[in-house]
Design a protein around this motif. Sequence first.
Motif, PDB file in Angstrom:
ATOM      1  N   GLU A   2      -6.065 -28.790  -4.707  1.00  0.00           N
ATOM      2  CA  GLU A   2      -5.756 -27.843  -3.621  1.00  0.00           C
ATOM      3  C   GLU A   2      -6.526 -26.540  -3.793  1.00  0.00           C
ATOM      4  O   GLU A   2      -7.150 -26.038  -2.851  1.00  0.00           O
ATOM      5  CB  GLU A   2      -4.249 -27.537  -3.600  1.00  0.00           C
ATOM      6  N   VAL A   3      -6.462 -25.988  -4.999  1.00  0.00           N
ATOM      7  CA  VAL A   3      -7.137 -24.708  -5.275  1.00  0.00           C
ATOM      8  C   VAL A   3      -8.652 -24.863  -5.065  1.00  0.00           C
ATOM      9  O   VAL A   3      -9.310 -23.970  -4.528  1.00  0.00           O
ATOM     10  CB  VAL A   3      -6.813 -24.205  -6.710  1.00  0.00           C
ATOM     11  N   ALA A   4      -9.189 -26.016  -5.452  1.00  0.00           N
ATOM     12  CA  ALA A   4     -10.628 -26.263  -5.278  1.00  0.00           C
ATOM     13  C   ALA A   4     -11.002 -26.279  -3.796  1.00  0.00           C
ATOM     14  O   ALA A   4     -12.006 -25.683  -3.389  1.00  0.00           O
ATOM     15  CB  ALA A   4     -11.009 -27.591  -5.925  1.00  0.00           C
ATOM     16  N   GLY A   5     -10.194 -26.950  -2.983  1.00  0.00           N
ATOM     17  CA  GLY A   5     -10.469 -27.006  -1.545  1.00  0.00           C
ATOM     18  C   GLY A   5     -10.430 -25.632  -0.904  1.00  0.00           C
ATOM     19  O   GLY A   5     -11.310 -25.259  -0.117  1.00  0.00           O
ATOM     20  N   VAL A   6      -9.412 -24.845  -1.260  1.00  0.00           N
ATOM     21  CA  VAL A   6      -9.274 -23.495  -0.686  1.00  0.00           C
ATOM     22  C   VAL A   6     -10.398 -22.573  -1.213  1.00  0.00           C
ATOM     23  O   VAL A   6     -10.944 -21.767  -0.462  1.00  0.00           O
ATOM     24  CB  VAL A   6      -7.870 -22.900  -0.979  1.00  0.00           C
ATOM     25  N   SER A   7     -10.757 -22.731  -2.484  1.00  0.00           N
ATOM     26  CA  SER A   7     -11.866 -21.937  -3.049  1.00  0.00           C
ATOM     27  C   SER A   7     -13.154 -22.219  -2.276  1.00  0.00           C
ATOM     28  O   SER A   7     -13.930 -21.317  -1.982  1.00  0.00           O
ATOM     29  CB  SER A   7     -12.102 -22.285  -4.529  1.00  0.00           C
ATOM     30  N   TYR A   8     -13.345 -23.482  -1.956  1.00  0.00           N
ATOM     31  CA  TYR A   8     -14.519 -23.900  -1.180  1.00  0.00           C
ATOM     32  C   TYR A   8     -14.532 -23.190   0.186  1.00  0.00           C
ATOM     33  O   TYR A   8     -15.536 -22.603   0.587  1.00  0.00           O
ATOM     34  CB  TYR A   8     -14.488 -25.426  -0.979  1.00  0.00           C
ATOM     35  N   ALA A   9     -13.392 -23.252   0.882  1.00  0.00           N
ATOM     36  CA  ALA A   9     -13.305 -22.668   2.234  1.00  0.00           C
ATOM     37  C   ALA A   9     -13.491 -21.150   2.187  1.00  0.00           C
ATOM     38  O   ALA A   9     -14.197 -20.568   3.029  1.00  0.00           O
ATOM     39  CB  ALA A   9     -11.960 -23.028   2.862  1.00  0.00           C
ATOM     40  N   LEU A  10     -12.867 -20.497   1.212  1.00  0.00           N
ATOM     41  CA  LEU A  10     -13.009 -19.038   1.072  1.00  0.00           C
ATOM     42  C   LEU A  10     -14.468 -18.672   0.797  1.00  0.00           C
ATOM     43  O   LEU A  10     -15.005 -17.717   1.358  1.00  0.00           O
ATOM     44  CB  LEU A  10     -12.137 -18.525  -0.084  1.00  0.00           C
ATOM     45  N   CYS A  11     -15.092 -19.449  -0.077  1.00  0.00           N
ATOM     46  CA  CYS A  11     -16.479 -19.183  -0.454  1.00  0.00           C
ATOM     47  C   CYS A  11     -17.391 -19.256   0.766  1.00  0.00           C
ATOM     48  O   CYS A  11     -18.251 -18.403   0.983  1.00  0.00           O
ATOM     49  CB  CYS A  11     -16.931 -20.194  -1.508  1.00  0.00           C
ATOM     50  N   ARG A  12     -17.173 -20.279   1.569  1.00  0.00           N
ATOM     51  CA  ARG A  12     -18.033 -20.499   2.743  1.00  0.00           C
ATOM     52  C   ARG A  12     -17.875 -19.390   3.783  1.00  0.00           C
ATOM     53  O   ARG A  12     -18.831 -18.975   4.417  1.00  0.00           O
ATOM     54  CB  ARG A  12     -17.672 -21.841   3.362  1.00  0.00           C
ATOM     55  N   SER A  13     -16.651 -18.901   3.924  1.00  0.00           N
ATOM     56  CA  SER A  13     -16.380 -17.920   4.982  1.00  0.00           C
ATOM     57  C   SER A  13     -16.547 -16.468   4.550  1.00  0.00           C
ATOM     58  O   SER A  13     -16.807 -15.603   5.370  1.00  0.00           O
ATOM     59  CB  SER A  13     -14.947 -18.095   5.504  1.00  0.00           C
ATOM     60  N   TYR A  14     -16.342 -16.186   3.255  1.00  0.00           N
ATOM     61  CA  TYR A  14     -16.263 -14.780   2.840  1.00  0.00           C
ATOM     62  C   TYR A  14     -17.241 -14.375   1.744  1.00  0.00           C
ATOM     63  O   TYR A  14     -17.102 -13.295   1.183  1.00  0.00           O
ATOM     64  CB  TYR A  14     -14.842 -14.460   2.353  1.00  0.00           C
ATOM     65  N   SER A  15     -18.184 -15.244   1.398  1.00  0.00           N
ATOM     66  CA  SER A  15     -19.112 -14.845   0.333  1.00  0.00           C
ATOM     67  C   SER A  15     -20.471 -15.508   0.523  1.00  0.00           C
ATOM     68  O   SER A  15     -20.633 -16.392   1.358  1.00  0.00           O
ATOM     69  CB  SER A  15     -18.553 -15.238  -1.040  1.00  0.00           C
ATOM     70  N   GLN A  16     -21.429 -15.052  -0.280  1.00  0.00           N
ATOM     71  CA  GLN A  16     -22.771 -15.646  -0.270  1.00  0.00           C
ATOM     72  C   GLN A  16     -22.917 -16.625  -1.447  1.00  0.00           C
ATOM     73  O   GLN A  16     -24.016 -17.087  -1.745  1.00  0.00           O
ATOM     74  CB  GLN A  16     -23.833 -14.534  -0.423  1.00  0.00           C
ATOM     75  N   LEU A  17     -21.822 -16.900  -2.145  1.00  0.00           N
ATOM     76  CA  LEU A  17     -21.881 -17.781  -3.317  1.00  0.00           C
ATOM     77  C   LEU A  17     -21.939 -19.251  -2.867  1.00  0.00           C
ATOM     78  O   LEU A  17     -21.868 -19.543  -1.682  1.00  0.00           O
ATOM     79  CB  LEU A  17     -20.647 -17.534  -4.202  1.00  0.00           C
ATOM     80  N   LYS A  18     -22.055 -20.150  -3.849  1.00  0.00           N
ATOM     81  CA  LYS A  18     -22.216 -21.575  -3.516  1.00  0.00           C
ATOM     82  C   LYS A  18     -20.852 -22.279  -3.447  1.00  0.00           C
ATOM     83  O   LYS A  18     -20.135 -22.330  -4.455  1.00  0.00           O
ATOM     84  CB  LYS A  18     -23.077 -22.257  -4.576  1.00  0.00           C
ATOM     85  N   PRO A  19     -20.512 -22.830  -2.276  1.00  0.00           N
ATOM     86  CA  PRO A  19     -19.198 -23.484  -2.125  1.00  0.00           C
ATOM     87  C   PRO A  19     -18.955 -24.619  -3.124  1.00  0.00           C
ATOM     88  O   PRO A  19     -17.825 -24.833  -3.567  1.00  0.00           O
ATOM     89  CB  PRO A  19     -19.221 -24.011  -0.685  1.00  0.00           C
TER      90      PRO A  19
END
Length: 273
Positions: A124-141
Amino acid sequence: MTELAQKVQQDLLEAIGNDDLVLPTLPEVALQIRQAAEDPEISVSTLSKVIGRDTALSARLIKVVNSPLLRAAQEVTDLHTAITRLGVNYSSNLAIGLVMEQIFNARSEVVEQKMRDVWRRSLEVAGVSYALCRSYSQLKPDQAALGGLVHQIGVLPILTYAEDHYELLSDPVSLNHVIERIHPLLGDKLLRVWEFPEQLVEIPGQYLDFSRQSSRIDYVDLVQVATLYCHKDTEHPLSRIDAFSVPAFKKLGIDPDNKAMCLDLEESRSMLY
């Protein structure tokens, strides 16, 4: 803290210090994927062959590509197309993370259940980390998802230790104390032994520091906010933390009134199941 928890904590810390603690090894298929991905010229076909040796893993990757969050125009049904869609680096990181499930196995039912709970929460945390990364950062999802998958990896050696020490296994309060105190330290150590990139190695030891300030958004911030999100509306002590007071939350600039974003995050929780 109970006397037992204190003693076990001391024993474990000594064992860590002396390198006496038996740490789980990275699954063979993860090593093969990592080795293959280190070749900058690697083709999709070559990576397909390596990942394809593990049929369960192949099925998981295809499922991820078809998740609502990645919104594939057409349903993907084969591994080659899945890797093409995700890209080689992305597929490698995700595959290495997902194959970790293989080391979440135990002899006793109690430990097995605890391991399943930890792994489910990690997904769960991995999925949400992925979504947050894609929407709110320039880091790699893909790195954010991998960070989420291993953020609680330090719990594993403790549970393995508990299987051989019945007095700890039969005292859930003490066991939880030990897990809370020591898993961040063990997680850092484990990821270092497995030669994970430095920006991921620091996640287990820092994701629970809710006063942490970083100069720019990093993977710890993403996993930390994802962890808070996944514990909201639960009985867990983390649900009582005010997310608005957490520096990482402020830094990401999340708007909780954005309904589309909230839907995205909710969908992302099950993206890796």
